[in-house]
Scaffold this motif. Structure first.
Motif, PDB file in Angstrom:
ATOM      1  N   TYR A   1      76.726 -11.061  31.862  1.00 50.98           N
ATOM      2  CA  TYR A   1      77.036 -10.352  31.356  1.00 50.98           C
ATOM      3  C   TYR A   1      76.179  -9.887  29.555  1.00 50.98           C
ATOM      4  O   TYR A   1      76.733 -10.373  28.932  1.00 50.98           O
TER       5      TYR A   1
ATOM      6  N   GLU B   1      70.690  -2.818  29.355  1.00 51.07           N
ATOM      7  CA  GLU B   1      71.618  -4.081  29.651  1.00 51.07           C
ATOM      8  C   GLU B   1      71.400  -4.515  30.867  1.00 51.07           C
ATOM      9  O   GLU B   1      71.706  -5.709  30.963  1.00 51.07           O
ATOM     10  N   SER B   2      71.170  -4.022  31.891  1.00 49.67           N
ATOM     11  CA  SER B   2      71.209  -4.482  33.400  1.00 49.67           C
ATOM     12  C   SER B   2      69.907  -3.414  34.082  1.00 49.67           C
ATOM     13  O   SER B   2      70.018  -2.504  33.758  1.00 49.67           O
TER      14      SER B   2
END
Length: 267
Positions: A103, A171-172
């Motif tokens: 995360y 972020e991802s």
């Protein structure tokens, strides 16, 4: 007992990807063996070992991240002594026990294309702005993705000497997403795709097929976390710079030999 996060760099050329696998050489196999040899972990499950992300075969990194719990003091170069020169621990950070490297606040990928001089950089830049933001990126990964919604914070296209650089930050990312973004931008810059065609790739409609760019051009540059500051080791950085220099000279020699052979066939 403490929990530590390590920033990992590697040249992915000779590895079958990051994730550990039986009977093939992977980055993670080497890392786990090194951590065990340095007496930092014994049992993976008990240590809470975790990774930020898996990279495919041939993909490189300057900033992948692993974390684990250990009762021992973590000395970066004691781990590096157990690793091949193509893998280095560059930095470490103490983290809370609840820290999960998966995360991240953001990830920075860079795709590199060498030897292509006549690309339309303005058109690539225009196309890149279309792909920024929050979208359904179903066409940029497997159609079976459970959640194809992702947010790209920035895409930057630049050129240095004869090397085209595509930086993608978010972020991802979905599997193959960055390599497919690079492919679309390359096609646009090569005038094989219009700006309207780029727009059509966003969203779940259609059955678009994008061939990803080769994995060898992709680098995971960094993985960034909220309130986590990594301390870099200068000696580890110097050693990895040396390994990169040796790899560069070797590949440059091979490329030169192949060029001479091609010229010879053309005579």
């Amino acid at each position: 007992m403490r929990k530590v996060a390590l920033k990992v760099a590697y040249i992915g050329t000779d590895f079958h990807g990051f994730q550990r696998q039986p009977d093939v050489n992977t980055v993670e196999n080497e890392l786990i063996n090194a951590l065990k040899s340095a007496d930092l972990i014994d049992n993976l499950k008990d240590s809470g070992y975790a990774i930020a992300g898996r990279t495919d075969r041939g993909v490189h990194a300057l900033g992948n991240v692993i974390s684990f719990r250990t009762p021992e003091d973590v000395v970066i170069n004691q781990i590096n002594d157990q690793l091949p020169q193509s893998i280095r621990i560059l930095a470490k950070a103490g983290v809370p026990f609840g820290f999960k490297p998966r995360y991240a606040k953001s990830r920075h990928y860079r795709y590199v294309i060498a030897g292509k001089e006549d690309l339309d950089l303005d058109k690539m830049e225009e196309a890149s702005k279309i792909l920024e933001g929050t979208h359904d990126y179903s066409n940029f990964s497997k159609r079976s993705e459970r959640n194809p919604i992702r947010t790209i914070d920035e895409i930057k296209v630049s050129k240095k000497d004869n090397i085209l650089i595509i930086d993608v930050i978010g972020e991802s990312f979905l599997w193959n997403m960055v390599r497919k973004i690079a492919s679309v931008l390359f096609l646009a810059g090569n005038d094989d795709m219009s700006i309207d065609d780029v727009r059509k790739f966003l969203g779940p409609s259609g059955n678009a097929s994008i061939t990803p760019m080769p994995p060898e051009g992709l680098i995971l540059m960094d993985t960034v976390y909220q309130d986590v500051k990594f301390k870099y080791d200068d000696y580890a950085r110097e050693k990895f710079l040396k390994a990169l220099g040796e790899e560069y000279l070797y590949n440059g020699t091979i490329a030169s030999v192949e060029k001479v052979m091609m010229d010879g066939l053309g005579e």
